[in-house]
Design a protein around this motif. Structure first.
Motif, PDB file in Angstrom:
ATOM      1  N   PRO B  66      41.638  43.122  34.546  1.00 30.57           N
ATOM      2  CA  PRO B  66      42.053  42.483  35.802  1.00 30.57           C
ATOM      3  C   PRO B  66      41.191  41.245  36.066  1.00 30.57           C
ATOM      4  CG  PRO B  66      41.849  44.856  36.084  1.00 30.57           C
ATOM      5  CD  PRO B  66      41.279  44.534  34.735  1.00 30.57           C
ATOM      6  N   ALA B  67      41.816  40.206  36.635  1.00 29.28           N
ATOM      7  CA  ALA B  67      41.119  38.928  36.822  1.00 29.28           C
ATOM      8  C   ALA B  67      39.862  39.083  37.674  1.00 29.28           C
ATOM      9  CB  ALA B  67      42.076  37.921  37.462  1.00 29.28           C
ATOM     10  N   THR B  68      39.970  39.821  38.782  1.00 28.99           N
ATOM     11  CA  THR B  68      38.846  39.860  39.721  1.00 28.99           C
ATOM     12  C   THR B  68      37.724  40.784  39.255  1.00 28.99           C
ATOM     13  OG1 THR B  68      39.901  41.527  41.132  1.00 28.99           O
ATOM     14  CG2 THR B  68      40.285  39.216  41.697  1.00 28.99           C
ATOM     15  N   PHE B  71      33.305  39.198  37.825  1.00 25.31           N
ATOM     16  CA  PHE B  71      31.892  39.291  38.195  1.00 25.31           C
ATOM     17  C   PHE B  71      31.308  40.685  37.923  1.00 25.31           C
ATOM     18  CE2 PHE B  71      28.266  39.280  41.193  1.00 25.31           C
ATOM     19  CZ  PHE B  71      27.718  38.036  40.903  1.00 25.31           C
ATOM     20  N   VAL B  72      32.174  41.631  37.561  1.00 30.10           N
ATOM     21  CA  VAL B  72      31.719  43.032  37.414  1.00 30.10           C
ATOM     22  C   VAL B  72      30.864  43.213  36.168  1.00 30.10           C
ATOM     23  CG1 VAL B  72      32.528  45.400  37.009  1.00 30.10           C
ATOM     24  CG2 VAL B  72      33.666  43.962  38.730  1.00 30.10           C
ATOM     25  N   GLN B  75      26.992  42.833  36.458  1.00 30.64           N
ATOM     26  CA  GLN B  75      26.278  43.370  37.622  1.00 30.64           C
ATOM     27  C   GLN B  75      24.971  44.044  37.195  1.00 30.64           C
ATOM     28  OE1 GLN B  75      26.935  42.694  40.706  1.00 30.64           O
ATOM     29  NE2 GLN B  75      28.783  43.718  41.442  1.00 30.64           N
ATOM     30  N   THR B  76      23.986  43.979  38.092  1.00 31.30           N
ATOM     31  CA  THR B  76      22.650  44.493  37.780  1.00 31.30           C
ATOM     32  C   THR B  76      22.628  46.009  37.638  1.00 31.30           C
ATOM     33  OG1 THR B  76      21.684  42.623  38.928  1.00 31.30           O
ATOM     34  CG2 THR B  76      20.261  44.537  38.580  1.00 31.30           C
ATOM     35  N   THR B 111      35.188  31.519  45.677  1.00 36.50           N
ATOM     36  CA  THR B 111      36.351  31.154  44.863  1.00 36.50           C
ATOM     37  C   THR B 111      36.070  31.513  43.411  1.00 36.50           C
ATOM     38  OG1 THR B 111      37.015  29.340  46.316  1.00 36.50           O
ATOM     39  CG2 THR B 111      37.756  29.213  44.039  1.00 36.50           C
ATOM     40  N   GLN B 112      37.040  32.164  42.798  1.00 32.23           N
ATOM     41  CA  GLN B 112      36.940  32.426  41.359  1.00 32.23           C
ATOM     42  C   GLN B 112      38.064  31.684  40.655  1.00 32.23           C
ATOM     43  OE1 GLN B 112      37.037  36.728  40.871  1.00 32.23           O
ATOM     44  NE2 GLN B 112      34.805  36.863  41.062  1.00 32.23           N
ATOM     45  N   GLU B 113      37.712  31.047  39.539  1.00 27.43           N
ATOM     46  CA  GLU B 113      38.715  30.433  38.672  1.00 27.43           C
ATOM     47  C   GLU B 113      38.678  31.168  37.340  1.00 27.43           C
ATOM     48  OE1 GLU B 113      38.880  25.889  38.893  1.00 27.43           O
ATOM     49  OE2 GLU B 113      36.941  26.400  39.771  1.00 27.43           O
ATOM     50  N   TYR B 114      39.865  31.398  36.805  1.00 27.13           N
ATOM     51  CA  TYR B 114      39.992  32.169  35.568  1.00 27.13           C
ATOM     52  C   TYR B 114      40.581  31.267  34.495  1.00 27.13           C
ATOM     53  CZ  TYR B 114      39.936  35.389  39.517  1.00 27.13           C
ATOM     54  OH  TYR B 114      39.624  36.011  40.710  1.00 27.13           O
ATOM     55  N   GLN B 164      32.734  30.663  39.348  1.00 28.04           N
ATOM     56  CA  GLN B 164      32.746  31.204  40.712  1.00 28.04           C
ATOM     57  C   GLN B 164      31.836  30.382  41.609  1.00 28.04           C
ATOM     58  OE1 GLN B 164      32.430  35.601  41.792  1.00 28.04           O
ATOM     59  NE2 GLN B 164      30.369  34.955  42.310  1.00 28.04           N
TER      60      GLN B 164
END
Lengths: 137, 179
Positions: B66-68, B71-72, B75-76, B111-114, B164
Motif C-alpha cells: 500500500p502506498a501510505t 514511512f512504515v 520506523q524506529t 504530503t507524500q509523493e510516490y 515526504q
C-alpha cells in the motif's frame, strides 16, 4: 471485487459514499502498532493524559492508511496512488466516530484528484486530504 | 522573553535548517507479513497487496505494498516507547524550543509523493533533513514556529521511490485562563 473506475466514470464534483469509522482504543493502538509507531501517546492512556489529552489518540500514519483504504474501495484495485497531501486537525479519540467523505476535484486524462475529509463527531475535522490517483488505463 | 532573548533563540534554532536527522536503511525488506498486518487493521482488502497469485495474474503482474506504508519500513520500533527516541538534530531542536517555553507540539501538514509502487524485497532507505523553519507566528494555539522536514526515500539501487514533507508547529501554549 471492486470495479476499476475509468475517467469516463468520474466527473468533477462527484461525491464518494460516506463511511463512518468507529474510533476505538483497539483501532487507535493496533493501527499505531501496524504502522510501527510506538509513540506512547498512541498506546499508553496515562501517558497521553499526562500530555494533556483525554485518552490515546490516532497516529497520522493511520489517518493516511484509512484514507487510502477509503479511496481504494471507491476507485478500484488497479489505480496507483501518486500523491497524498494531508492537513491535520482535531484528534481522533476513542469513543467517537470519524465519518469519511470525498469529492472529486479534478479529472485530467487518467489522473484524478479527490478531496477526502475525515470528520470527527465530537472534535470536528480530523483530516482533510487531497489524493492524486492514476487510473488503470 | 525580551527582544534580545528572542533574537538569541532564533539564531540558535535557524542554525538547524539543513541539518540531517534520521537517516536509515529499513531493517526488513518490503514483505508480505507486514503488509498483511497493516491491511487487516486499515480494512484494505486489495488482492494486489494480499494475494501474490492474484496480484501476479493482475494488471501489475506482482504484489505491491500500500502506498501510505512508505514511512512504515524505516520506523524506529519499540525503542521509542522503552528507551526514547535516539537524539538527533530534530530532537535537539524540539528540546531547545521546549526549554524556552515553546513546549506545545502539533503536526499540521504532511504530503507524500510516490514515484513508484514498492514491491516485495525492496529495501527502503530514507534520509530526513530539517528543510525550513518559519518566522515567529501567532496562531490559535499560541505563538510559535513551524518547522518542516523533508524525507527522501530510495530503493536498494539508490533510485528515488518517494518523498515526504512534514510540518510541525512548536508553540507556547496560550494562557486561556488569563484572557
Amino acid at each position: 471485487m471492486t470495479q476499476n473506475l475509468k475517467s469516463s466514470d468520474i466527473s468533477v464534483g462527484q461525491t464518494l459514499p460516506e463511511r463512518p469509522i468507529p474510533v476505538t482504543s483497539s483501532l487507535v493502538t493496533c493501527a499505531a502498532l501496524a504502522t510501527r509507531d510506538f509513540e506512547k501517546v498512541h498506546h499508553d492512556k496515562a501517558f497521553a493524559q499526562a500530555s494533556g489529552m483525554p485518552d490515546v489518540y490516532m497516529n497520522i500514519l493511520t489517518s493516511q492508511g484509512l484514507t487510502e483504504s477509503y479511496l481504494r474501495d471507491w476507485v478500484g484495485n488497479d489505480a496507483v496512488f501518486r500523491k497524498l497531501s494531508v492537513r491535520l486537525g482535531a484528534p481522533n479519540i476513542p469513543g467517537t466516530t470519524m465519518t469519511m467523505s470525498g469529492e472529486v476535484k479534478s479529472v485530467d486524462g487518467n489522473t484524478v484528484e479527490v478531496e477526502v475529509v475525515g470528520q470527527n463527531d465530537k472534535w470536528g475535522m480530523h483530516v482533510k486530504a487531497l489524493a492524486t490517483l492514476e487510473l488503470a488505463s | 522573553m525580551t527582544t534580545e532573548d528572542i533574537a538569541a533563540l532564533e539564531a540558535q534554532i535557524y542554525a538547524y535548517v539543513g541539518r540531517e536527522c534520521g537517516s536509515s536503511t529499513a531493517p526488513d525488506p518490503v514483505n508480505k507479513p507486514m503488509i498483511r498486518h497493516w491491511c487487516e487493521v486499515m480494512g484494505n482488502t486489495n488482492p494486489n497487496h494480499l494475494d501474490e497469485a492474484a496480484a501476479s495474474a493482475g494488471k501489475r503482474a506482482e504484489l505491491v505494498a500500500p502506498a501510505t506504508m512508505l514511512f512504515v519500513w524505516n520506523q524506529t520500533g519499540y525503542a521509542v516507547a522503552s528507551t526514547g527516541r535516539p537524539k538527533d538534530p530534530q530532537v535537539e531542536l524540539i528540546d531547545l524550543l521546549d526549554a524556552h517555553g515553546y513546549n506545545g507540539i502539533v503536526a499540521t501538514d504532511t504530503t507524500q509523493e510516490y514515484f513508484r509502487e514498492l514491491r516485495l524485497d525492496d529495501v527502503i532507505s530514507q534520509r530526513t533533513v530539517i528543510d525550513n523553519i518559519s518566522e515567529r507566528k501567532t496562531t490559535g494555539l499560541g505563538e510559535g514556529y513551524f518547522y518542516e522536514t523533508v524525507t527522501e526515500f530510495s530503493d536498494q539501487n539508490g533510485e528515488p521511490v518517494g518523498r515526504q514533507t512534514f510540518k510541525v508547529l512548536k508553540f507556547r501554549p496560550a494562557k486561556k485562563d488569563q484572557a
